[in-house]
Design a protein around this motif. Structure first.
Motif, PDB file in Angstrom:
ATOM      1  N   GLN A   5     -74.820  24.948 115.200  1.00  0.00           N
ATOM      2  CA  GLN A   5     -73.370  24.997 115.382  1.00  0.00           C
ATOM      3  C   GLN A   5     -72.677  24.893 114.039  1.00  0.00           C
ATOM      4  O   GLN A   5     -73.245  24.407 113.067  1.00  0.00           O
ATOM      5  CB  GLN A   5     -72.883  23.823 116.240  1.00  0.00           C
ATOM      6  CG  GLN A   5     -73.273  23.890 117.673  1.00  0.00           C
ATOM      7  CD  GLN A   5     -72.615  22.769 118.478  1.00  0.00           C
ATOM      8  OE1 GLN A   5     -71.877  21.943 117.971  1.00  0.00           O
ATOM      9  NE2 GLN A   5     -72.893  22.767 119.761  1.00  0.00           N
ATOM     10  N   GLU A   6     -71.421  25.318 114.046  1.00  0.00           N
ATOM     11  CA  GLU A   6     -70.577  25.139 112.867  1.00  0.00           C
ATOM     12  C   GLU A   6     -69.137  25.060 113.325  1.00  0.00           C
ATOM     13  O   GLU A   6     -68.712  25.854 114.164  1.00  0.00           O
ATOM     14  CB  GLU A   6     -70.761  26.309 111.904  1.00  0.00           C
ATOM     15  CG  GLU A   6     -70.070  26.093 110.584  1.00  0.00           C
ATOM     16  CD  GLU A   6     -70.732  26.875 109.457  1.00  0.00           C
ATOM     17  OE1 GLU A   6     -70.105  26.963 108.408  1.00  0.00           O
ATOM     18  OE2 GLU A   6     -71.851  27.370 109.635  1.00  0.00           O
ATOM     19  N   VAL A   7     -68.409  24.072 112.827  1.00  0.00           N
ATOM     20  CA  VAL A   7     -66.984  23.956 113.121  1.00  0.00           C
ATOM     21  C   VAL A   7     -66.234  23.851 111.805  1.00  0.00           C
ATOM     22  O   VAL A   7     -66.740  23.303 110.829  1.00  0.00           O
ATOM     23  CB  VAL A   7     -66.644  22.743 114.027  1.00  0.00           C
ATOM     24  CG1 VAL A   7     -67.305  22.869 115.384  1.00  0.00           C
ATOM     25  CG2 VAL A   7     -67.010  21.437 113.364  1.00  0.00           C
ATOM     26  N   ALA A   8     -65.042  24.392 111.779  1.00  0.00           N
ATOM     27  CA  ALA A   8     -64.224  24.368 110.571  1.00  0.00           C
ATOM     28  C   ALA A   8     -63.674  22.980 110.316  1.00  0.00           C
ATOM     29  O   ALA A   8     -63.300  22.266 111.246  1.00  0.00           O
ATOM     30  CB  ALA A   8     -63.087  25.364 110.695  1.00  0.00           C
ATOM     31  N   GLY A   9     -63.646  22.628 109.060  1.00  0.00           N
ATOM     32  CA  GLY A   9     -62.968  21.416 108.624  1.00  0.00           C
ATOM     33  C   GLY A   9     -61.652  21.835 107.997  1.00  0.00           C
ATOM     34  O   GLY A   9     -61.113  22.894 108.319  1.00  0.00           O
ATOM     35  N   SER A  10     -61.166  21.073 107.076  1.00  0.00           N
ATOM     36  CA  SER A  10     -59.920  21.381 106.383  1.00  0.00           C
ATOM     37  C   SER A  10     -60.257  21.987 105.024  1.00  0.00           C
ATOM     38  O   SER A  10     -61.152  22.812 104.920  1.00  0.00           O
ATOM     39  CB  SER A  10     -59.104  20.092 106.241  1.00  0.00           C
ATOM     40  OG  SER A  10     -57.859  20.364 105.672  1.00  0.00           O
ATOM     41  N   THR A  11     -59.570  21.539 104.005  1.00  0.00           N
ATOM     42  CA  THR A  11     -59.805  22.001 102.640  1.00  0.00           C
ATOM     43  C   THR A  11     -60.005  20.783 101.753  1.00  0.00           C
ATOM     44  O   THR A  11     -59.253  19.812 101.852  1.00  0.00           O
ATOM     45  CB  THR A  11     -58.606  22.824 102.132  1.00  0.00           C
ATOM     46  OG1 THR A  11     -58.386  23.908 103.031  1.00  0.00           O
ATOM     47  CG2 THR A  11     -58.852  23.371 100.749  1.00  0.00           C
ATOM     48  N   LEU A  12     -61.007  20.828 100.900  1.00  0.00           N
ATOM     49  CA  LEU A  12     -61.228  19.747  99.947  1.00  0.00           C
ATOM     50  C   LEU A  12     -60.147  19.770  98.872  1.00  0.00           C
ATOM     51  O   LEU A  12     -59.474  20.780  98.673  1.00  0.00           O
ATOM     52  CB  LEU A  12     -62.609  19.895  99.306  1.00  0.00           C
ATOM     53  CG  LEU A  12     -63.799  19.797 100.265  1.00  0.00           C
ATOM     54  CD1 LEU A  12     -65.085  20.098  99.520  1.00  0.00           C
ATOM     55  CD2 LEU A  12     -63.856  18.433 100.913  1.00  0.00           C
ATOM     56  N   SER A  13     -59.996  18.682  98.144  1.00  0.00           N
ATOM     57  CA  SER A  13     -58.970  18.601  97.110  1.00  0.00           C
ATOM     58  C   SER A  13     -59.190  19.624  96.005  1.00  0.00           C
ATOM     59  O   SER A  13     -58.263  19.973  95.289  1.00  0.00           O
ATOM     60  CB  SER A  13     -58.933  17.192  96.517  1.00  0.00           C
ATOM     61  OG  SER A  13     -60.188  16.864  95.953  1.00  0.00           O
ATOM     62  N   GLY A  15     -59.780  22.639  96.578  1.00  0.00           N
ATOM     63  CA  GLY A  15     -59.318  23.918  97.105  1.00  0.00           C
ATOM     64  C   GLY A  15     -60.339  24.656  97.948  1.00  0.00           C
ATOM     65  O   GLY A  15     -60.023  25.678  98.548  1.00  0.00           O
ATOM     66  N   LEU A  16     -61.566  24.170  97.997  1.00  0.00           N
ATOM     67  CA  LEU A  16     -62.593  24.836  98.794  1.00  0.00           C
ATOM     68  C   LEU A  16     -62.466  24.459 100.266  1.00  0.00           C
ATOM     69  O   LEU A  16     -62.314  23.281 100.587  1.00  0.00           O
ATOM     70  CB  LEU A  16     -63.991  24.435  98.329  1.00  0.00           C
ATOM     71  CG  LEU A  16     -64.476  24.991  97.003  1.00  0.00           C
ATOM     72  CD1 LEU A  16     -65.841  24.390  96.657  1.00  0.00           C
ATOM     73  CD2 LEU A  16     -64.576  26.505  97.070  1.00  0.00           C
ATOM     74  N   PRO A  17     -62.543  25.439 101.143  1.00  0.00           N
ATOM     75  CA  PRO A  17     -62.612  25.091 102.567  1.00  0.00           C
ATOM     76  C   PRO A  17     -63.988  24.515 102.859  1.00  0.00           C
ATOM     77  O   PRO A  17     -64.930  24.720 102.096  1.00  0.00           O
ATOM     78  CB  PRO A  17     -62.433  26.446 103.258  1.00  0.00           C
ATOM     79  CG  PRO A  17     -62.946  27.428 102.266  1.00  0.00           C
ATOM     80  CD  PRO A  17     -62.626  26.864 100.904  1.00  0.00           C
TER      81      PRO A  17
END
Length: 122
Positions: A5-13, A15-17
Motif C-alpha cells: 500500500q501507499e498513501v500520500a502524506g503532506s510535504t516536508l519542510s 519541499g519534497l512530498p
C-alpha cells in the motif's frame, strides 16, 4: 518484494512530498538471511515514510533497506553548517506468510500506524 500500500502524506519542510509506503518481503526460502537481519518470522512488512517519490520500491532491494529517508529543515545549524536533518520513520512487523502480511494491512494497528506517519508535518 511486494508493494502492499501507499498513501500520500503532506510535504516536508525541504519541499519534497512524501508518502507512507508499505512493502513485504518473503524470506521463507532463506532462513540464514532471516537470521542475519534478525527477522522473527518468514515475511517482513515494512511501513515507512518515503520522501520524494511515490513509485513502488525496487523489488531487488535488500531486506535491511526496506525504508526510505526524509530530510527535514530544523532551522538549527549543525557543526557542519547545515540546518537539515535526515529522518527515518519506519515500522516493521514479521509474520508467517505473505497472506498474513496482506491481512495485517487491514488491522487497526496498521491503519493507526499509517495514519500517524502520514500526519507528519516536518
Amino acid at each position: 518484494m511486494t508493494h502492499l500500500q501507499e498513501v500520500a502524506g503532506s510535504t516536508l519542510s525541504t519541499g519534497l512530498p512524501f508518502s507512507v509506503r508499505s512493502t513485504a518481503m518473503d524470506l521463507s526460502h532463506d532462513p540464514e538471511e532471516r537470521r542475519i537481519h534478525q527477522w522473527t518470522d518468514n515475511v517482513r512488512v515494512q511501513t515507512s515514510l518515503s520522501a520524494g517519490e511515490t513509485l513502488p520500491a525496487d523489488p531487488e532491494m535488500l531486506p535491511r533497506l526496506l525504508y526510505s529517508l526524509g530530510s527535514v529543515d530544523t532551522g538549527v545549524t549543525a557543526s557542519n553548517g547545515v540546518t537539515t536533518r535526515v529522518i527515518i520513520f519506519t515500522a516493521s512487523r514479521d509474520v508467517a506468510t505473505m497472506q498474513a502480511a496482506i491481512d495485517y494491512t487491514d488491522s487497526v494497528e496498521y491503519l493507526q500506524l499509517q495514519a500517524r506517519m502520514a500526519s507528519f508535518r516536518g
